[in-house]
Design a protein around this motif. Structure first.
Motif, PDB file in Angstrom:
ATOM      1  N   TYR A  96      15.052  32.775  30.292  1.00  0.00           N
ATOM      2  CA  TYR A  96      16.201  31.142  30.758  1.00  0.00           C
ATOM      3  C   TYR A  96      15.979  31.781  32.409  1.00  0.00           C
ATOM      4  O   TYR A  96      15.554  32.952  32.602  1.00  0.00           O
ATOM      5  N   ILE A  97      15.555  30.799  32.147  1.00  0.00           N
ATOM      6  CA  ILE A  97      15.073  30.660  33.690  1.00  0.00           C
ATOM      7  C   ILE A  97      15.512  31.107  35.556  1.00  0.00           C
ATOM      8  O   ILE A  97      15.424  30.819  35.925  1.00  0.00           O
ATOM      9  N   GLY A  98      17.270  30.749  34.569  1.00  0.00           N
ATOM     10  CA  GLY A  98      18.474  31.002  35.906  1.00  0.00           C
ATOM     11  C   GLY A  98      18.383  32.114  36.426  1.00  0.00           C
ATOM     12  O   GLY A  98      18.832  32.489  37.354  1.00  0.00           O
ATOM     13  N   LEU A  99      17.883  33.410  35.432  1.00  0.00           N
ATOM     14  CA  LEU A  99      17.435  34.785  36.111  1.00  0.00           C
ATOM     15  C   LEU A  99      16.123  35.234  36.192  1.00  0.00           C
ATOM     16  O   LEU A  99      15.988  36.545  35.642  1.00  0.00           O
ATOM     17  N   ASN A 100      15.265  34.713  35.583  1.00  0.00           N
ATOM     18  CA  ASN A 100      13.802  35.054  36.003  1.00  0.00           C
ATOM     19  C   ASN A 100      13.566  35.869  37.292  1.00  0.00           C
ATOM     20  O   ASN A 100      13.164  35.430  38.597  1.00  0.00           O
ATOM     21  N   ILE A 102      14.501  38.167  38.065  1.00  0.00           N
ATOM     22  CA  ILE A 102      15.796  39.627  38.601  1.00  0.00           C
ATOM     23  C   ILE A 102      15.883  40.482  37.805  1.00  0.00           C
ATOM     24  O   ILE A 102      15.689  40.610  36.919  1.00  0.00           O
TER      25      ILE A 102
END
Lengths: 575, 264
Positions: A96-100, A102
């Protein structure tokens, strides 16, 4: 199981001489015989297979609960294979790139991995969450059915108490479950829970330190919640469900009143083959609806919330709906309820909505059968259900409680109501605060009046039959509307109920003027009895039916067979 | 081609033709419509623009903001609010205000074209310096770090706008609007100018790169299909509960009633 059942039910199904068993049946019989020789299970299994259950859709709410629980257990096992209950710190590098990149806890990362990198993981996660929702909702609806039909009366009070505990445990289990992923929402929920614990006077902060093994959030809460969620609570849940089912078998299932149904019998079909097929099929329907819902609709999109950080909060931080009433209570409680006295801070604004509300709500629910039994003084066994209208006060109390619950439930969504309806959140909260007190009273009065009206209508129908719309002119010039008598099956439903009279208060002292030691309690009981039963619509008696037929209203319709129909119907009212 | 010709009299052919026609015309309109045209870069300002902006201002804004933009009882002074403020308020249709209320709302369609908005912005800038139109390099969100943007969003924005930018309630009927499908320029301008209840996130608070990342994250959410099915508006558990009790539970009860009605 089903093959056993076939073997067992064969002697019953056959009326004539038995045909010789086929070779296959012989083989199965041999295997089953082997088991029976070693366990002696044939007899109890046969007893269960022949057990008769009555039929009604509302009896299937409990089944929905049980099947949803099974689905939740199965999917839960799948999730434990990948979920890591740890607050250990890791960097996310999944798909999931939205949280890459993190930083987050292992618990959150493994939940993301289940959602994005385990095949079918997201679907199973959503099935698990939705099935838990269905489980709790079905338990609640099932409890409503039991309450409004009076199925909690003797001899089923124990099962009512078990059911109440199950409902509470189900809510706790759900809370523990959605708190595990360690996303921003679940962390906020745990923070609120910590507040609940801390609001306990004197011991609050010590208890919170004990639960979190130090200051919030610490690293202990996730493993601890995990063990509660996958072992402790489910074990108790399954055990209580088993006890619940055993008690249903022991006390037999209740049935709705109807022709041929008495307090002494159970009218229905045996488990084998009818209920085995019906209930088995229903399991797949329930599973199917849960799976369909889970495939189409997201629940708890953990990837949107981001990892938990105690300094953050998001708008729309609400618990799942079943804890909504407690969240709503917090939103309704005014802030001035927190104050300091004698050097101690008392957070009643929190405590009233949590550590007071939960025990009081569930305590009252569990105690209701005993309270009602005390008021009625009824020691009889009840296997026939009440129609809700025939117990107006109980129905009204139930609706008042539901109204109270709904007000708190709605209050938990006050912010979304504000945006979606273009209203001010302050106004909504104020209105709901008033409704919390006023709503139940209105609901009580309205429900009771509706029940009484429905009873009057039933009485009218039983006495005078159905209005036919046919106007008859008599030779002497009178006009009247012909009433058609109702058939005896309908009649039975209208007249077969109890309407207790309020208890009469005895003088409270004996002939010599000595006060009875129980006088005070008797007085209280009489007052409650008046509250319950002073507005009563008595069921129609055979005498009343006869009188109604002679008073000139219905005589034209009471001829031949009709008289018999009404007579036999009203006869049952007397028992 | 032959297959196509053979099916030209098929009953569905007319519908297919209609669909193709509508998509073509609609697509052309969307591309050529003046309302959708995004202006890139900071506009060149000339004295003529300021003059034209003043005329527009007197006709549309002066009732509330005063003939010289000095503010009145009903509208604040515009000295120093900057071109970014004008571009945001007018460009999203919030100004001119249709009616006084708790909060100016985003409206469609926007009554001014970008040239007129730029002229008004030039006039307002001439009243006093303020935040200018953001650089397209940052405002477009292109090349931003999505995950970092998400983190910054959760720290600074989510408490009002919700974790997915679905919007949220504030006190007394005010609200944080949803952030779905908003032009990057307008998001940037809102951060710099802090319209209505929103705080100002100036360039030292959140540097242009951080703002770009936030915009990149929001645009990522706009484009990213929700992985788990219907998102129910991303309103958190209340949305789930709403769907659950209004749709899922009735379906389940319907199944129970249906099966209960089947004679055993």
């Amino acid at each position: 199981m089903s093959t056993t059942a076939h073997g067992e039910s064969a002697p019953v199904a056959d009326r004539g001489p038995r045909p010789a068993p086929s070779p296959a049946a012989k083989k199965i019989g041999g295997v089953l015989g082997w088991f029976d020789d070693r366990t002696g299970l044939a007899k109890p299994v046969r007893y269960l297979m022949h057990k008769v259950f009555p039929d009604h859709w509302s009896f299937m709410l409990g089944e929905v609960a049980m099947y949803s629980m099974v689905v939740a257990l199965l999917t839960g096992v799948f999730l434990t294979l990948w979920f890591i209950p740890s607050a250990g710190h890791v960097e996310y590098t999944g798909s999931y790139i939205g949280l890459n990149g993190i930083h987050m806890s292992e618990a959150y990362k493994s939940t993301l991995d289940i959602s994005f990198d385990v095949k079918g993981g997201l679907l199973i996660r959503q099935i698990h969450h939705w099935s838990a929702n269905f489980f709790i909702a079905a338990v609640g609806l099932h409890a409503c059915r039991i309450f409004f039909t009076g199925a909690f009366r003797k001899p089923r009070e124990i099962n009512w108490v078990i059911g109440t505990i199950l409902l509470l445990l189900a809510c706790i289990e759900g809370f523990a479950g959605y708190s595990l992923p360690d996303d921003l929402l679940s962390g906020t929920g745990i923070r609120v829970m910590e507040g609940f614990v801390q609001s306990a006077p004197i011991i609050g902060s010590y208890l919170a330190y004990f639960i979190f093994d130090g200051a919030f959030p610490g690293e202990a809460i996730i493993p601890r919640l995990y063990i509660a969620h996958v072992l402790l609570v489910p074990a108790i849940l399954v055990g209580l469900v088993a006890a619940h089912l055993v008690l249903v078998v022991v006390t037999k299932h209740t049935q709705y009143p109807g022709p041929g149904r008495t307090n002494e019998n159970v009218v229905g079909f045996p488990v084998m083959p009818v209920y085995a097929a019906k209930a088995g099929g229903f399991f797949f329907i329930v599973f199917g609806i849960i799976a369909l819902t889970s495939a189409l609709v997201t629940i708890n999109p953990v990837w949107m919330y981001g990892p938990y950080d105690p300094s953050l909060v998001t708008a729309d931080s609400q618990p799942d709906w079943y804890m909504g009433f407690a969240d709503g209570a917090l939103r309704l409680l005014p802030g001035w309820l927190e104050f300091s006295a004698l050097g101690y801070t008392l957070s009643l604004n929190l405590a009233l909505g949590s550590i007071v509300l939960l025990p009081v709500a569930f305590g009252l629910m569990g105690a209701y059968p005993f309270l009602e039994a005390w008021v009625t003084g009824d020691k009889r066994e009840h296997h026939l259900l009440d129609r809700p209208r025939n117990t107006p006060t109980r129905t009204a109390i139930g609706m008042a409680a539901i109204t109270c619950y709904l007000v708190m439930f709605l209050a938990a969504g006050n912010d979304l109501m504000a945006i979606k309806m273009g209203l001010s959140i302050n106004d909504i909260t104020r209105v709901l605060q008033v409704l919390f007190f006023l709503g139940p009273i209105i609901a009580f009065i309205v429900t009771k009046r509706i029940c009484l009206s429905l009873q009057r209508q039933d009485r009218e129908l039983a006495l005078h039959g159905r209005e036919s719309g046919r106007i008859v002119a008599t030779p002497d010039g009178r006009f009247y509307e012909a009433h058609e008598p109702i058939d005896k099956y309908t009649m039975w439903n209208l007249v077969d109920y109890d309407a207790p009279k309020p208890l009469e208060l005895t003088s409270g002292e004996d002939a010599r003027g000595v006060k009875s030691p129980t006088a005070k309690s008797e007085k209280r009981r009489a007052a409650w009895s008046r509250f319950y039963f002073s507005d009563r619509i008595p069921p129609v008696t055979p005498g009343e039916v006869a009188a109604a037929h002679h008073d000139g209203h219905g005589h034209e319709a009471i001829e031949g067979g009709h008289r018999e129909a009404v007579g036999s119907g009203s006869h049952s009212a007397g028992h | 081609m032959k297959a196509l010709a053979a099916r030209r009299r098929h009953p569905a052919a007319l519908i297919a033709l209609l669909v193709v026609g509508l998509i073509t015309v609609g697509g052309l309109f969307a591309v050529l419509s003046p309302m959708q045209r995004a202006q890139a870069g900071a506009p060149q300002v000339s004295a003529q623009d300021v003059e034209a902006g003043k005329k527009l201002f007197l006709a549309n804004c002066a009732t509330c903001h005063g003939a010289n933009g000095q503010g009145t009882k009903t509208g604040p002074s515009l000295a120093g609010v900057g071109a970014a403020s004008v571009d945001f308020q007018v460009g999203t249709g919030r100004m001119p205000l249709a009616a006084p209320g708790v909060q100016a709302q985003r409206t469609e369609p926007v009554y001014f074209n970008q040239t007129q908005i730029d002229q008004m912005a030039a006039y307002v800038t001439s009243l006093g310096p303020g935040p200018g139109i953001p650089d397209e390099k940052y405002a477009s969100g292109q090349g931003g770090n999505i995950a970092r943007g998400g983190e910054i969003f959760r720290v600074n924005c989510a408490m009002c706008h919700n974790f997915a930018g679905s919007g949220g309630a504030l006190t007394r009927g005010k609200y944080a609007p949803p952030l779905k499908d908003i032009e990057g320029k307008h998001i940037y301008e809102a951060m710099v100018t802090g319209p209505q209840s929103m705080p100002v996130f100036n360039e030292t608070n959140l540097d242009p790169e951080a703002k770009r990342d936030v915009i990149a994250y929001l645009h990522f959410l706009d484009k990213n299909e929700n992985p788990g099915g219907h998102a129910l508006g991303n309103f958190g558990p209340v949305g789930d509960g709403f769907f659950f009790w209004l749709i899922a539970i009735p379906v389940m009860l319907g199944a129970a009633v249906w099966l209960g009605k089947k004679a055993a």
